[in-house]
Design an enzyme around this catalytic site. Sequence first.
Site, short mmCIF file in Angstrom:
data_model
loop_
_atom_site.label_atom_id
_atom_site.label_comp_id
_atom_site.label_asym_id
_atom_site.label_seq_id
_atom_site.Cartn_x
_atom_site.Cartn_y
_atom_site.Cartn_z
N GLY A 22 53.77 48.68 43.47
CA GLY A 22 52.51 49.40 43.59
C GLY A 22 52.46 50.83 43.10
N GLY A 32 56.45 46.70 39.18
CA GLY A 32 56.14 46.08 37.89
C GLY A 32 55.69 47.17 36.94
N ARG A 39 41.67 45.38 31.02
CA ARG A 39 41.72 46.25 32.21
C ARG A 39 40.54 47.22 32.30
NH1 ARG A 39 44.88 49.50 33.49
NH2 ARG A 39 45.12 48.99 35.68
N TYR A 66 38.76 46.83 35.76
CA TYR A 66 39.04 47.87 36.77
C TYR A 66 38.53 49.26 36.36
CZ TYR A 66 42.80 44.36 37.16
OH TYR A 66 43.52 43.20 37.20
N CYS A 82 32.65 40.17 21.05
CA CYS A 82 31.20 40.12 21.19
C CYS A 82 30.76 40.38 22.61
CB CYS A 82 30.68 38.78 20.70
SG CYS A 82 30.91 38.63 18.94
N GLU A 83 30.97 41.58 23.07
CA GLU A 83 30.60 42.01 24.43
C GLU A 83 30.34 43.50 24.37
OE1 GLU A 83 30.96 40.58 27.70
OE2 GLU A 83 31.77 38.63 27.13
#
Length: 435
Positions: free
Chosen positions: A245, A289, A327, A331, A358-359
């Site tokens: 974390g 991680g 991401r 987020y 396409c966004e």
Amino acid sequence: MNHWIKDINQAGHLKIGGCDLVELALRYETPFYLLDEEAVIRNVNEYKQAFSKLPNCEIIYAGKALLTVGIAKFMANLGLSLDVVSGGELYIALQAGFPPERIYFHGNNKSPAELEAALEVGVGRIVVDNLYELNLLSDIARKTGRHGNILLRIIPGVEAHTHTYIQTGQLDSKFGFSIAHNQALDAVKKAASLPNLSLKGLHCHIGSQIFELGSYVKTIEVMVGLLAEARQAGIELTELDLGGGLGIRYVPEDQPASIAELGELLTTALTDACRQHQLPLPKVMVEPGRSIIGDAGITVYRIGAIKENIGGKTYAAVDGGMGDNPRVALYQAQYHAVVANKADQPRERTYTIVGKYCESGDVLIDKIKLPRLEPGDLLAVFSTGAYHYSMASNYNAIPRLPLITVYNGSSDIVVERERYEDLIRLHRIPARWLD
Ligand code: LLP
């Protein structure tokens, strides 16, 4: 010069791991993920050093951040253990020859096949998430005549200060046995009574990209309290896994705590809590991680279309986007970047960096000051080592990026670039659709 830019050559090109990014882009084509091996080694050594005061501590790399056969081998060589969360991650680890006894198997809904595989290969610990899984695992162990060493995942009821999508320690979390209403203690008693399984200890993980370390102290108080309650019930638990974390720097303003600070704080909090409860110090595990591999990764794109829109924004589009970095959309993550072929030039214009998907949400960096851009420039986006390749998609049938690693002036392929043939490898046409 900032945190990420340590080496610029005479041509004004950014160098990473002793390699010129402009040369790498010619050799491997863009876009690609780049891994700075030295940065990973530095982070791993920092973890080892930070927790060296604890008499018994295991550092477990959380493979969900980035796992390939090569990366698993690299982590094994660095002496880390490995956290896997699926049969797929377990398979990758085993293909790399990762020692099974150093593998921790997580997940909130492991399938019978996954549990069977974990028992069969003899993973070090299975981290049991719920009662259904506990019973299932016990049944499978009995039927197959195998034995499993387990930890129980506990929800400590602590809210980490991070994006709600990556909080996992709060009481309504989907992961683990809740500390509330004696759920956790009841599970400990039940687990300790099952044949074929040995309950070794407890696990928790309160969230990801955490900047405020205070939540860890609260978590340790709760978890050590539970170890003490188990002891009172006659159950000796000798292991405590505190999860991962720790946050990293994505933009220059980010001020994450250091690995050393985390180690110091956890060591002190554990020692204090154990003294208060008159418990011996357990074996401690941590599962980083992002803070092992996140800031060791960079994504290198080539700039294509550049345009000013009516509202006054100047868009610069790169040859990747939300498929290789979901991401931002997920987020609201922020990123920092450098023009790798103009690394020595002043940042004089503000751009919005968008991808080719396409966004409208396919924005990588909303506002960043960069040297004046031209099509063909190379954009290096920092801190993309964790949760990028592993979360990448093939949206818009855009092949996934290769992963290149650099060390001491040499570069190697860890993952090949996907080709169009790969996109259709699993596609089939039912016979009745053929004329
Ligand atoms: N241990 C457990 C049980 C976990 O669930 C996780 C992450 C870790 C360790 C490692 O956490 P780290 O040190 O990397 O923060 N996709 C999100 C992050 C999800 C994290 C999931 N669990 C992101 O891109 O920010």
